[in-house]
Design a protein around this motif. Structure first.
Motif, PDB file in Angstrom:
ATOM      1  N   GLY A  77      43.518  31.073  37.954  1.00 41.01           N
ATOM      2  CA  GLY A  77      42.116  31.403  38.166  1.00 41.01           C
ATOM      3  C   GLY A  77      41.644  32.650  37.463  1.00 41.01           C
ATOM      4  O   GLY A  77      40.476  33.027  37.585  1.00 41.01           O
ATOM      5  N   LYS A  78      42.528  33.290  36.700  1.00 38.38           N
ATOM      6  CA  LYS A  78      42.177  34.524  35.994  1.00 38.38           C
ATOM      7  C   LYS A  78      42.212  34.295  34.481  1.00 38.38           C
ATOM      8  O   LYS A  78      42.743  33.298  33.985  1.00 38.38           O
ATOM      9  CB  LYS A  78      43.164  35.642  36.353  1.00 38.38           C
ATOM     10  N   ALA A  79      41.651  35.239  33.738  1.00 40.09           N
ATOM     11  CA  ALA A  79      41.666  35.195  32.276  1.00 40.09           C
ATOM     12  C   ALA A  79      41.782  36.621  31.751  1.00 40.09           C
ATOM     13  O   ALA A  79      41.234  37.553  32.338  1.00 40.09           O
ATOM     14  CB  ALA A  79      40.407  34.521  31.736  1.00 40.09           C
ATOM     15  N   PHE A  80      42.492  36.776  30.660  1.00 42.41           N
ATOM     16  CA  PHE A  80      42.670  38.114  30.091  1.00 42.41           C
ATOM     17  C   PHE A  80      41.611  38.405  29.031  1.00 42.41           C
ATOM     18  O   PHE A  80      40.988  37.504  28.473  1.00 42.41           O
ATOM     19  CB  PHE A  80      44.075  38.290  29.502  1.00 42.41           C
ATOM     20  N   ARG A 337      32.638  28.622  33.064  1.00 42.27           N
ATOM     21  CA  ARG A 337      32.688  27.180  33.333  1.00 42.27           C
ATOM     22  C   ARG A 337      33.919  26.524  32.711  1.00 42.27           C
ATOM     23  O   ARG A 337      34.249  25.391  33.043  1.00 42.27           O
ATOM     24  CB  ARG A 337      31.428  26.507  32.784  1.00 42.27           C
ATOM     25  N   HIS A 338      34.560  27.239  31.809  1.00 42.04           N
ATOM     26  CA  HIS A 338      35.733  26.684  31.117  1.00 42.04           C
ATOM     27  C   HIS A 338      37.001  27.198  31.815  1.00 42.04           C
ATOM     28  O   HIS A 338      37.596  28.203  31.413  1.00 42.04           O
ATOM     29  CB  HIS A 338      35.728  27.102  29.647  1.00 42.04           C
ATOM     30  N   LYS A 339      37.420  26.493  32.848  1.00 46.87           N
ATOM     31  CA  LYS A 339      38.565  26.944  33.634  1.00 46.87           C
ATOM     32  C   LYS A 339      39.877  26.846  32.860  1.00 46.87           C
ATOM     33  O   LYS A 339      40.881  27.445  33.268  1.00 46.87           O
ATOM     34  CB  LYS A 339      38.665  26.114  34.919  1.00 46.87           C
ATOM     35  N   ASP A 340      39.878  26.089  31.764  1.00 50.73           N
ATOM     36  CA  ASP A 340      41.105  25.944  30.980  1.00 50.73           C
ATOM     37  C   ASP A 340      41.277  27.058  29.957  1.00 50.73           C
ATOM     38  O   ASP A 340      42.301  27.115  29.282  1.00 50.73           O
ATOM     39  CB  ASP A 340      41.125  24.587  30.273  1.00 50.73           C
ATOM     40  N   ILE A 341      40.289  27.942  29.834  1.00 49.93           N
ATOM     41  CA  ILE A 341      40.393  29.083  28.922  1.00 49.93           C
ATOM     42  C   ILE A 341      40.994  30.259  29.681  1.00 49.93           C
ATOM     43  O   ILE A 341      40.418  30.741  30.653  1.00 49.93           O
ATOM     44  CB  ILE A 341      39.029  29.455  28.322  1.00 49.93           C
ATOM     45  N   ILE A 342      42.156  30.713  29.236  1.00 46.90           N
ATOM     46  CA  ILE A 342      42.874  31.762  29.968  1.00 46.90           C
ATOM     47  C   ILE A 342      42.742  33.131  29.315  1.00 46.90           C
ATOM     48  O   ILE A 342      43.320  34.101  29.810  1.00 46.90           O
ATOM     49  CB  ILE A 342      44.362  31.407  30.130  1.00 46.90           C
ATOM     50  N   GLY A 343      41.994  33.226  28.223  1.00 47.73           N
ATOM     51  CA  GLY A 343      41.839  34.529  27.592  1.00 47.73           C
ATOM     52  C   GLY A 343      40.856  34.504  26.445  1.00 47.73           C
ATOM     53  O   GLY A 343      40.548  33.441  25.883  1.00 47.73           O
ATOM     54  N   LEU A 344      40.340  35.684  26.111  1.00 46.69           N
ATOM     55  CA  LEU A 344      39.411  35.863  24.997  1.00 46.69           C
ATOM     56  C   LEU A 344      39.768  37.155  24.280  1.00 46.69           C
ATOM     57  O   LEU A 344      39.957  38.196  24.930  1.00 46.69           O
ATOM     58  CB  LEU A 344      37.973  35.899  25.501  1.00 46.69           C
ATOM     59  N   ILE A 345      39.869  37.086  22.952  1.00 46.96           N
ATOM     60  CA  ILE A 345      40.207  38.265  22.144  1.00 46.96           C
ATOM     61  C   ILE A 345      39.001  38.633  21.286  1.00 46.96           C
ATOM     62  O   ILE A 345      38.512  37.812  20.507  1.00 46.96           O
ATOM     63  CB  ILE A 345      41.437  37.991  21.262  1.00 46.96           C
ATOM     64  N   TRP A 346      38.534  39.868  21.460  1.00 52.30           N
ATOM     65  CA  TRP A 346      37.352  40.338  20.739  1.00 52.30           C
ATOM     66  C   TRP A 346      37.774  41.018  19.441  1.00 52.30           C
ATOM     67  O   TRP A 346      38.683  41.845  19.412  1.00 52.30           O
ATOM     68  CB  TRP A 346      36.549  41.314  21.596  1.00 52.30           C
TER      69      TRP A 346
END
Length: 392
Positions: A77-80, A337-346
């Motif tokens: 349920g979390k994302a980095f 809304r995208h529960k399958d995305i576990i992270g985003l890199i800027w």
């Protein structure tokens, strides 16, 4: 028979001997305990099921604490939030500025390394680890100095792409047939020695035509990318490397004519995370397009052939239309809304365009407010296991 005194005494003695044999003697031989356990597991009755928990209770030492639960990164349920800067672990000045602007410590750092010039350097990985970030290596089989030289000549962007993508020494077929195995084994041994997880994003944006590892360039042929990827992966496997998170990362689709991603996918046995790179403010995305308009077609296509966790491996926004803060705010609204995305890199770099969140107070404020959400309140430690399967 007449009961005489001698016969009565014999009966009483016999009764006492029987009582000792059936009651007192077993207690004595068991150390005074009637329930002394056997040193063997009892055989289960026919049809009985002996669970792992039952065996653990039977064999665990009295009073022993239960084994610690495994911690996954990121937790369910979390994302980095990750960052990529121009100098990466060589200089953390830009990282510190990003952290201050975001009011949030990134949990992942992406940095690049080119095969022509770079050898394994443990120091770079340890510097990232010591800042409580998972290192993600953007591993690029090419000579990036060709790209730098073309840019110095101020060639048009598409001309730069043509120059830098033509590097015969780094054709995919050469990688697949083992020409670089000595180099690969050196890196494999080095990464194995780290003893903590490292993500490797090998040959990213392979569905474009601007890198020498793209099948559309450099005399590469269909199927070569998958062969090269699997060979690199197998070299690491043969070296006993078990601490790598393999990240497959195409570019976000920019037209319906781009390569079929399924044909470039090495397979779930060779990939741990899937990714995508895309930016608002450049190329076909120069006009305002939301996160979903940029990424959703690619995400939808990827989900036709794999359910591996997804990471937005590179993203950023320019302020050419004065809507950078708006795009950041909307991006995180849609991202939830995208529960399958576990992270985003800027991509925190001023290169060609200024992608940094620190480029304006409004952009920094929008980003800081977005990542303050509980979903992004996670930490990374070297002891955590990478989440390589989606939950639910």
């Amino acid at each position: 028979m007449r009961l005489t005194v001698p016969r009565l005494l014999m009966v009483l003695i016999g009764a006492l001997l029987l009582a000792y044999a059936f009651a007192i003697a077993p207690i004595a031989t068991s150390g005074g305990r009637e329930d002394a356990p056997s040193d063997r597991l009892a055989k289960a009755e026919p049809g009985a099921v002996v669970t792992a928990e039952a065996n653990a209770v039977t064999t665990a030492a009295p009073g022993a604490p239960p084994p610690p639960a495994e911690e996954f990164f990121p937790p369910a349920g979390k994302a980095f939030i990750g960052v990529m800067t121009e100098k990466g672990p060589h200089d953390f000045t830009a990282t510190n500025m990003f952290t201050a602007a975001a009011r949030h410590r990134p949990q992942v750092m992406l940095f690049s390394s080119g095969w022509a010039s770079d050898t394994f350097d443990r120091t770079l990985f340890d510097r990232i680890r010591d800042r409580d970030m998972l290192p993600m290596l953007g591993w690029e089989p090419w000579d990036y100095k060709v790209d730098q030289a073309a840019r110095k000549e101020r060639l048009p962007a598409r001309e730069v792409d043509k120059v830098r993508s033509n590097q015969p020494a780094y054709r995919l077929s050469r990688i697949a047939r083992g020409d670089f195995d000595s180099y690969l084994r050196n890196w494999a041994d080095g990464i194995k020695s780290l003893g903590y997880p490292v993500a490797i994003r090998f040959g990213h944006e392979m569905n474009g035509d601007w890198y020498p590892w793209s099948e559309a360039t450099n005399a590469n042929r269909p199927g070569d990318y998958v062969k090269a990827w699997r060979h690199v992966h197998d070299v690491f496997g043969a070296a006993g490397v078990t601490n790598v998170i393999w990240v497959w990362s195409p570019n976000a689709r920019w037209s319906t004519t781009t390569a079929n991603l399924a044909e470039l996918y090495p397979g779930d046995d060779y990939v741990d995370w899937v990714g995508a790179s895309g930016y608002y403010g450049t190329g076909v995305f120069s006009n305002y397009r939301s996160f979903d308009e940029i990424f959703k077609p690619t995400i939808t296509e990827i989900r036709t052939f794999t359910r591996k966790p997804m990471v937005i491996t590179e993203t950023g926004a320019s302020d050419g239309n004065g809507r950078k803060a708006e795009w950041i705010e909307q991006t995180f609204q849609l991202l939830s809304r995208h529960k399958d995305i576990i992270g985003l890199i800027w991509f925190e770099v001023d290169k060609e365009l200024d992608w940094r969140i620190g480029s304006s107070p409004a952009a920094a404020k929008a980003f800081a407010e977005a990542v303050a959400d509980a979903r992004y309140q996670v930490t990374w430690s070297p002891k955590m296991l990478p989440r390589t399967e989606l939950v639910g």
